[in-house]
Design a protein around this motif. Structure first.
Motif, PDB file in Angstrom:
ATOM      1  N   TRP A   6       0.835  -1.199   0.000  1.00 21.25           N
ATOM      2  CA  TRP A   6       0.000   0.000   0.000  1.00 21.25           C
ATOM      3  C   TRP A   6       0.873   1.253   0.000  1.00 21.25           C
ATOM      4  O   TRP A   6       0.617   2.203  -0.744  1.00 21.25           O
ATOM      5  CB  TRP A   6      -0.930  -0.012   1.229  1.00 21.25           C
ATOM      6  N   THR A  38     -10.395  10.353  -2.231  1.00 17.03           N
ATOM      7  CA  THR A  38     -10.147   9.174  -3.073  1.00 17.03           C
ATOM      8  C   THR A  38      -9.327   8.125  -2.326  1.00 17.03           C
ATOM      9  O   THR A  38      -9.673   6.935  -2.323  1.00 17.03           O
ATOM     10  CB  THR A  38      -9.405   9.593  -4.358  1.00 17.03           C
ATOM     11  N   LYS A  41     -11.246   6.437   0.478  1.00 19.40           N
ATOM     12  CA  LYS A  41     -12.178   5.434  -0.062  1.00 19.40           C
ATOM     13  C   LYS A  41     -11.420   4.175  -0.485  1.00 19.40           C
ATOM     14  O   LYS A  41     -11.867   3.056  -0.259  1.00 19.40           O
ATOM     15  CB  LYS A  41     -12.939   6.001  -1.265  1.00 19.40           C
ATOM     16  N   ALA A  42     -10.282   4.390  -1.149  1.00 19.63           N
ATOM     17  CA  ALA A  42      -9.495   3.240  -1.615  1.00 19.63           C
ATOM     18  C   ALA A  42      -9.001   2.416  -0.427  1.00 19.63           C
ATOM     19  O   ALA A  42      -9.041   1.184  -0.452  1.00 19.63           O
ATOM     20  CB  ALA A  42      -8.316   3.727  -2.453  1.00 19.63           C
ATOM     21  N   TRP A  43      -8.560   3.100   0.634  1.00 23.71           N
ATOM     22  CA  TRP A  43      -8.047   2.388   1.812  1.00 23.71           C
ATOM     23  C   TRP A  43      -9.163   1.583   2.475  1.00 23.71           C
ATOM     24  O   TRP A  43      -8.984   0.432   2.841  1.00 23.71           O
ATOM     25  CB  TRP A  43      -7.459   3.400   2.794  1.00 23.71           C
ATOM     26  N   ARG A  46     -10.050  -1.451   0.245  1.00 24.38           N
ATOM     27  CA  ARG A  46      -8.941  -2.136  -0.425  1.00 24.38           C
ATOM     28  C   ARG A  46      -9.116  -3.644  -0.409  1.00 24.38           C
ATOM     29  O   ARG A  46      -8.574  -4.349  -1.249  1.00 24.38           O
ATOM     30  CB  ARG A  46      -7.608  -1.753   0.212  1.00 24.38           C
ATOM     31  N   PHE A  49     -10.323  -5.122  -3.608  1.00 25.19           N
ATOM     32  CA  PHE A  49      -9.479  -5.154  -4.799  1.00 25.19           C
ATOM     33  C   PHE A  49      -8.681  -6.447  -4.880  1.00 25.19           C
ATOM     34  O   PHE A  49      -8.162  -6.929  -3.875  1.00 25.19           O
ATOM     35  CB  PHE A  49      -8.513  -3.976  -4.795  1.00 25.19           C
ATOM     36  N   PHE A  56      -4.560  -2.012  -9.898  1.00 24.01           N
ATOM     37  CA  PHE A  56      -4.825  -1.147  -8.749  1.00 24.01           C
ATOM     38  C   PHE A  56      -4.914   0.314  -9.191  1.00 24.01           C
ATOM     39  O   PHE A  56      -5.776   1.068  -8.734  1.00 24.01           O
ATOM     40  CB  PHE A  56      -3.719  -1.319  -7.700  1.00 24.01           C
ATOM     41  N   TRP A  59      -8.161   0.895 -10.781  1.00 24.62           N
ATOM     42  CA  TRP A  59      -9.198   0.862  -9.762  1.00 24.62           C
ATOM     43  C   TRP A  59      -9.239   2.191  -9.012  1.00 24.62           C
ATOM     44  O   TRP A  59     -10.315   2.769  -8.806  1.00 24.62           O
ATOM     45  CB  TRP A  59      -8.894  -0.298  -8.803  1.00 24.62           C
ATOM     46  N   VAL A  60      -8.076   2.708  -8.625  1.00 14.16           N
ATOM     47  CA  VAL A  60      -8.020   3.976  -7.906  1.00 14.16           C
ATOM     48  C   VAL A  60      -8.540   5.109  -8.785  1.00 14.16           C
ATOM     49  O   VAL A  60      -9.287   5.975  -8.316  1.00 14.16           O
ATOM     50  CB  VAL A  60      -6.571   4.272  -7.432  1.00 14.16           C
ATOM     51  N   ILE A  63     -12.213   5.142  -8.838  1.00 12.16           N
ATOM     52  CA  ILE A  63     -12.734   5.821  -7.647  1.00 12.16           C
ATOM     53  C   ILE A  63     -12.615   7.339  -7.814  1.00 12.16           C
ATOM     54  O   ILE A  63     -13.548   8.088  -7.521  1.00 12.16           O
ATOM     55  CB  ILE A  63     -11.966   5.359  -6.389  1.00 12.16           C
TER      56      ILE A  63
END
Lengths: 165, 268
Positions: A6, A38, A41-43, A46, A49, A56, A59-60, A63
């Protein structure tokens, strides 16, 4: 996803996402806010995913596009807000910093003259540094269509820039 | 203004913003956003019953609509597997299938997309030897302005993107075959020709818009934009059938136009 993965992806993607938003909204503080939204939200999601690093990034940015859409819809920002943001960075010289600030502000005004889609593609290409193929995958447009729209948009910006001079 | 300028004009990212955000995100509890919405709800018989009902409906829906995996085995779509939400090349024959994020965009299988289109969807039953299906994530046909679905085959041994054969489909907001900026076939007239197969009239386009470099300003002629085309970037084929627009596109210079047409002929 492991924490060290990450961190690496965060360091790689953060500038790209921030630059994407800065070209989309034309405001440094807003771009920072949307970038933060963003990544939060991704965290949080995650665990949903699965895939490799390229996946990734897509995907990010998926978002990020939704966050931008929410921003324009909820707040009614139909045009870019040009704010006299104070840019801070440790690396550029004062001259470089002043030049970049000036260029960005001029460019922001010109970007307002493009359509939403054109602006989005410019932000993905030159803000986020994505390839045409990656943009096609994120936006659902064909790769050739992405190329055509970008080509047309940059030429239009170029003409507008010349007119301003 | 050029490409380099557009990259250089990006405002610098503040170091302290990057560090603060990283710390802030890391401090978020892992369950936030997953269970956070439920914590404030009281546990009552009614809420418990509603939760059970939702779980039961979701389970039934999943059991009924679980998409299948399908792949091309040389000459046709032959293999099906139940049990995965998204459709990729089967692991058993292609372990290098690219990963596609589970969300967004949401993807469905070929069959689910076909059902959504009342069985009108067609796919090739033949692709040239050496091509492998590497990606078949299909977006539900819900976005009128976009090409809805995307299927990619790749020639063995080719570099990423260079040997790709891509099929785009679109079921809503279908543009005309020519002369529309959305349609891709914005090619100059001498770049394309009509071809016919299975009672279908298609447009075969030679070359592609050359996006590899931005042309100089002079390509604006008499106030009109002139597209620069490159002959060495492969062919594409565009047609309409049963209310669905198909765009078969390749950057593979080794793929002959006759082969592209033969692929289109094999659509069933």
């Amino acid at each position: 996803m492991e924490e060290h993965q990450w961190e690496e992806l965060y360091r790689t993607l953060l500038p790209r996402v921030f630059h994407y938003f800065s070209y989309r909204v034309g405001s440094i503080p807003q771009a920072e806010d949307l970038t933060a939204t963003t990544f939060e939200k991704a965290w949080r999601s995650r665990w949903r995913f699965r895939g490799d690093e390229d996946g990734f990034a897509r995907w990010v940015f998926g978002i990020a596009r939704h966050v931008a859409a929410d921003y324009f819809r909820k707040d009614g920002h139909v045009t870019l807000a040009l704010e006299k943001a104070r840019l801070v960075d440790e690396h550029p010289s004062p001259e470089e910093y002043a030049q970049t600030k000036d260029d960005f502000e001029r460019l922001t005004i010109l970007l307002q003259k493009l359509s939403v889609r054109e602006r989005e593609l410019i932000a993905l290409k030159y803000g986020a540094g994505m390839t045409n193929r990656a943009i096609a995958e994120v936006t659902g447009l064909s790769e050739s269509n992405v190329g055509t729209i970008l080509h047309r948009s940059v030429n239009r910006l170029r003409l507008l820039w010349k007119e301003k001079e | 203004m050029n490409d380099d300028f557009l990259y250089r004009a990006r405002p610098p990212l503040r170091r302290d913003f990057a560090d603060q955000l990283y710390e802030r995100v890391r401090r978020l509890p892992w369950w936030m956003g997953v269970w956070g919405g439920y914590r404030s709800r009281k546990l009552t018989i009614r809420n418990a019953f509603l939760a059970l009902l939702i779980v039961a409906v979701a389970a039934c829906t999943y059991a009924v609509t679980t998409p299948r995996n399908v792949h091309v085995d040389g000459f046709g779509w032959v293999q099906e597997h139940r049990g995965q939400r998204t459709l990729y090349a089967a692991d058993s024959w292609n372990s290098s299938a690219p990963s596609v994020p589970s969300s967004p965009p949401s993807l469905v299988s070929v069959e689910v997309a076909d059902e959504m289109l009342d069985g009108r969807l067609k796919f090739p039953t033949w692709v040239p030897e050496g091509y492998q299906l590497v990606n078949s994530g299909l977006r539900p046909p819900l976005i009128p302005s976009h090409w809805d679905t995307l299927v990619t085959w790749r020639r063995e041994g080719s570099a990423d993107g260079q040997g790709d054969l891509i099929l785009y489909l679109r079921s809503q907001g279908i543009p005309p075959l020519e002369g529309h900026e959305e349609s891709y076939v914005e090619a100059p007239r001498h770049r394309w020709e009509e071809v016919h197969f299975r009672n279908v009239t298609a447009i075969l386009v030679k070359g592609h818009f050359d996006w590899r470099s931005m042309p100089p300003l002079e390509e604006w002629q008499d106030g009109k934009f002139v597209i620069r085309w490159s002959d060495d970037l492969g062919y594409s084929l565009h047609w309409h059938e049963d209310g669905i627009a198909y765009l078969l596109e390749t950057y593979d210079r080794g793929l002959l136009p006759q082969e592209l047409i033969k692929i289109a002929e094999s659509f069933r």
